[in-house]
Design an enzyme around this catalytic site. Structure first.
Site: not given
Lengths: 302, 302
Positions: B60, B104, B127
């Protein structure tokens, strides 16, 4: 001359279950007052003077009083702006003597209803209308509040021994405080859930798969009796003029296993859940206050 | 000896669509920097040193750099507590130089992942993991962010001309950041949506009704090719060890009309949406700053 079969569906008595629920709610309110001095308080906010809304709010306030819940009424003129309404609701959210907030809806068209709903603190959202409450239902949290009509329907299912797990549930309607949360509550209880709506193609074939059917579209007798799976549990959350639901009641009565009548089915449960959650909100505040007091006492004793 | 039919499904090329998406994202990032001096910044938070998570975050960050997005990495030790993680994420939420925040996941088991997610400010939730973002997707708002994998799937559908309206969509899986938002995004686009999961009875018969099937369960080849409706659009959001998806790819290839490969289907789109939304978050901040500046200038000129 055709022979009319006798109705076979057992009716789900929402009036009786609501009465039982309100009795327990009143008992909890009495207990809370006796033990902590706190009387649960529900603030009702009404914008304008729509006759149906005036009637609903008056009924909610009467039921509140009967259950030992203080009701604080805030009537606002029909010309109230979104900003004014948001400010008024925020003030109630910040007021420690108010435990629950109900914004009677629909609000006048010029108001941003979602903005007004979001001014309700999640901890006081006893009507289950905020985005936080919706996500809390979807994620199966137990520290939020449910939307009252779907929450009342779940209690009816429980009272009649209907376990949604593994069942096919079909929700017809997808409004933010009825259809959508209804599906999420059924999914959280392990039903296989289908959402239908105005754009659904061949609705009949989907309805025919439902072990549990919830009709929540607001169109009189929209669901045809002939489409209902024999033995299904049919929940009619519609309430159209003339005491007509969203389901063809006569047809459903011949095929369903369990059926909510209109009126006397879903409707009474909605208010019961509202007041039940108001007392729950007050109980949660009292529990926090008690644990803080214990901590302070312990600290002082050290 | 049986004759094997040639595969008929067209593959949906997520790698190519992700590349196109990232090219446009990079162009927007360049434009924003040139016009406002603002470089979009994505903060990545990684707790512990799980090898797969380390690899994902590194990928990412590389893609961010390639798209002209600053990436600020916050590695935290595996023993980090929920309170420490929440405080660290809140600091990023309050930092005006950070536009997007990625935690994450999964995080180590001792951490309350939901509490950590909720520390992300909705305006930086690129996200799409917060409760607010979920409700925003469910309610069809355009001022939030979508969960990246479901969002990437919607873009794949659009790119291949699949209009969900009126279609029967079946989502297998109900996780908070994949299955649940996936169904809500399809519902917002007028599909008739069914959620299936581990407690669904007779999954095959439900899968067989799907015009659009999304498999998101994380079990290798869980969906049998024989159950797929001929011509269906099959989205495989699974990614199991050995590049195996949740769908029997060989069987699906013979029946589906469109099919996402694993790898190279859904996966690349997830990162593309993450970075696209990071730039969007920065654009929104810049737009607010610009309108404030205009107002100030106008006030000064008066």
């Amino acid at each position: 001359m055709s022979v009319v079969e006798p109705a076979s569906a057992q009716l789900m008595n929402g009036t009786a279950l609501a009465r039982e629920t309100l009795d327990r709610t009143a008992e909890r309110a009495r207990k809370l007052l006796a033990e902590t001095g706190v009387r649960p308080c529900l603030a009702t906010v009404l914008v304008g003077d729509d006759p149906a809304s005036v009637t609903y709010v008056a009924m909610k306030r009467r039921r509140s009083a009967a259950a030992g819940i203080e009701s604080r009424h805030l009537p606002l003129p029909g010309r109230t702006t979104t900003a004014e309404l948001v400010a008024a609701i925020r003030a109630l959210s910040d007021d420690p003597t108010v435990h629950g907030i109900l914004l009677q809806h629909p609000v006048p068209a010029h108001i941003d209803e979602r903005a007004a709903f979001e001014a309700i603190a999640p901890a006081k959202d006893v009507d289950g209308v905020t985005m936080w409450s919706f996500a809390a239902m979807a994620f199966g949290r137990d520290d939020g509040f449910v939307s009252c009509t779907p929450g009342g329907i779940m209690r009816l299912l429980d009272a009649y021994g209907v376990d949604p797990a593994g069942k096919r549930a079909v929700v017809v309607g997808r409004s933010p405080i009825l259809g959508k949360p209804m599906g999420m509550l059924l999914l959280a209880r392990d039903a296989t859930v289908t959402y239908c709506h105005s754009r659904t193609v061949d609705l009949s074939s989907v309805v025919a798969t439902a072990d549990i059917l919830v009709a929540a579209v607001g169109r009189p007798e929209f669901i045809r009796g002939a489409d209902i799976k024999p033995g299904a549990v049919v929940i009619d959350a519609g309430y159209n003029p003339g005491n007509v639901g969203d389901v063809d009641a006569a047809g459903a009565g011949e095929r369903a296993g369990l059926l909510t009548p209109v009126p006397g089915g879903v409707g009474p449960m909605t208010i019961a859940v509202l007041l039940d959650q108001t007392v729950l909100a007050a109980e949660r505040v009292a529990a926090v206050a008690a644990s803080t007091a214990v901590t302070s006492t312990a600290a002082a004793a050290r």
